[in-house]
Design an enzyme around this catalytic site. Structure first.
Site, PDB file in Angstrom:
ATOM      1  N   LYS A  49     -35.085  91.757  10.285  1.00 54.86           N
ATOM      2  CA  LYS A  49     -35.576  93.144  10.373  1.00 54.86           C
ATOM      3  C   LYS A  49     -34.484  94.062  10.913  1.00 54.86           C
ATOM      4  CE  LYS A  49     -40.349  91.596  11.101  1.00 54.86           C
ATOM      5  NZ  LYS A  49     -41.411  91.319  12.113  1.00 54.86           N
ATOM      6  N   GLN A  93     -42.589  91.347  18.535  1.00 52.04           N
ATOM      7  CA  GLN A  93     -42.755  90.253  17.584  1.00 52.04           C
ATOM      8  C   GLN A  93     -43.802  89.261  18.097  1.00 52.04           C
ATOM      9  OE1 GLN A  93     -41.152  89.938  14.529  1.00 52.04           O
ATOM     10  NE2 GLN A  93     -42.477  88.162  14.204  1.00 52.04           N
ATOM     11  N   ASP A 116     -45.877  98.526  13.692  1.00 47.09           N
ATOM     12  CA  ASP A 116     -46.656  97.416  13.118  1.00 47.09           C
ATOM     13  C   ASP A 116     -48.093  97.846  12.810  1.00 47.09           C
ATOM     14  OD1 ASP A 116     -45.434  95.054  12.427  1.00 47.09           O
ATOM     15  OD2 ASP A 116     -45.554  94.147  14.422  1.00 47.09           O
TER      16      ASP A 116
END
Ligand code: NAD
Length: 297
Positions: A49, A93, A116
């Site tokens: 990412k 994460q 997210d």
């Protein structure tokens, strides 16, 4: 034979458009990724990412914390990132180590930086049809279908899998795009009868070969989200989806695994980061006091 809805060309198109939007901003959008512990899959996802961000003109920073990091320390880091006007997107994460409860961590992220789309404010905005940062995999699926000009308005869309990561937010996005949506799951009775009704069938379960040709209406569009590690006859590991390969004989169009939905997820994360940066720039230019989630700065 089903048309192959390949991910990489759609992802490249989304990334190119995202890079153009990023370049139009006064400063490069800055994505900060927080990783706790050394889970090998997470290490590799996070690296990918951050690398992609750099490739398209965004700034990507990784905070790698030891797996013994106390929850309070993680929350303090997030508070600092929330307050920093030089940070536009924050991603923690998952999974987090067992001693950290993910819910308060995700709720600590400023909803306007929550790239997210897991914060309850963004979930609520998504379901009430307000502008929201939407979870990357379902938003990436919408972008993939749009790229291949698959219309969903008025169509029967059946989603198998009701996770908060994929199935539920995808149902909200599909409703917003005027599809007629059915959300099926592990307790659905006669799954085949439900899936056969689909014009567009999306499968996000995590079970190799779950969807067989008899479960698919001839000509239907099938999106395979599943990622399963299976061993072939020679004992070699490879990746496969939730859809049996023979479905390609029945479906009108099908996403491959790998090389289908996967590349869209990272591309959509970049698009979400730029979206967050654009909105933050707009708000600084024209602050509207009292609006939900408004920044102090
Ligand atoms: P999850 O385990 O959180 O949810 C699985 C869902 O499948 C549940 O809602 C459950 O009710 C349903 N289910 C289980 N067994 C079923 C059955 N026999 N029949 C019908 N429904 C059943 O999983 P998730 O996080 O949503 O991920 C699903 C799959 O998608 C996994 O393989 C995951 O690796 C993959 N995934 C891929 C991407 C990507 O970028 N391509 C992103 C996220 C997840």
């Amino acid at each position: 034979m089903a048309t192959r809805l390949s991910g990489p060309p759609a992802a490249e198109a989304l990334l190119a458009q995202t890079a153009r939007r990023a370049a139009a901003l006064a400063t490069p959008p800055h994505l900060v990724i927080v990783r706790v512990g050394e889970d090998p899959a997470s290490v590799s996802y996070v690296r990918g990412k951050a690398k992609k961000a750099g490739e398209i003109g965004l700034r990507g920073t990784v905070h790698a914390l030891p797996d013994t990091t106390p929850q309070a320390e993680l929350l303090a880091l997030i508070a600092g990132l929330n307050a920093d006007p030089g940070v536009h997107g924050i991603l923690v994460q998952l999974p987090l180590p067992g001693h950290i409860d993910p819910a308060p961590v995700l709720e600590a992220i400023d909803p306007n930086k929550d790239v997210d789309g897991f914060h309850p404010v963004n979930v609520g905005r998504l379901w009430t049809g307000q502008p929201a940062l939407s979870p990357c995999t379902p938003a990436g699926i919408m972008a993939l279908l749009a790229h291949y000009e698959v219309q969903v308005a008025g169509k029967v869309v059946v989603i198998v899998g009701r996770s908060t990561l994929v199935g539920r937010p995808l149902a909200a996005l599909m409703l917003g795009a005027d599809a007629t949506v059915t959300l099926a799951h592990s307790r659905t009775r006669d799954l085949a009868a439900v899936t056969r009704g689909a014009d567009v069938l999306v499968v996000a379960v995590g079970r190799a070969g779950l969807i067989t040709p008899d479960m698919v209406r001839p000509g239907a569009v099938v999106v395979d989200v599943g990622i399963n590690r299976v061993l072939d006859d020679a004992g070699k590991a490879h990746l496969t989806g939730d859809v049996h390969p023979d479905v390609s004989q029945v479906a009108g169009a099908l996403t491959p695994v790998p090389g289908g939905v996967g590349p869209m997820t990272v591309a959509q994360l970049m698009a979400n980061t730029v979206q967050a940066a654009e909105r933050q720039a707009d708000r600084r230019a024209a602050p509207i006091p009292g609006v939900l989630g408004e920044h102090a700065h």
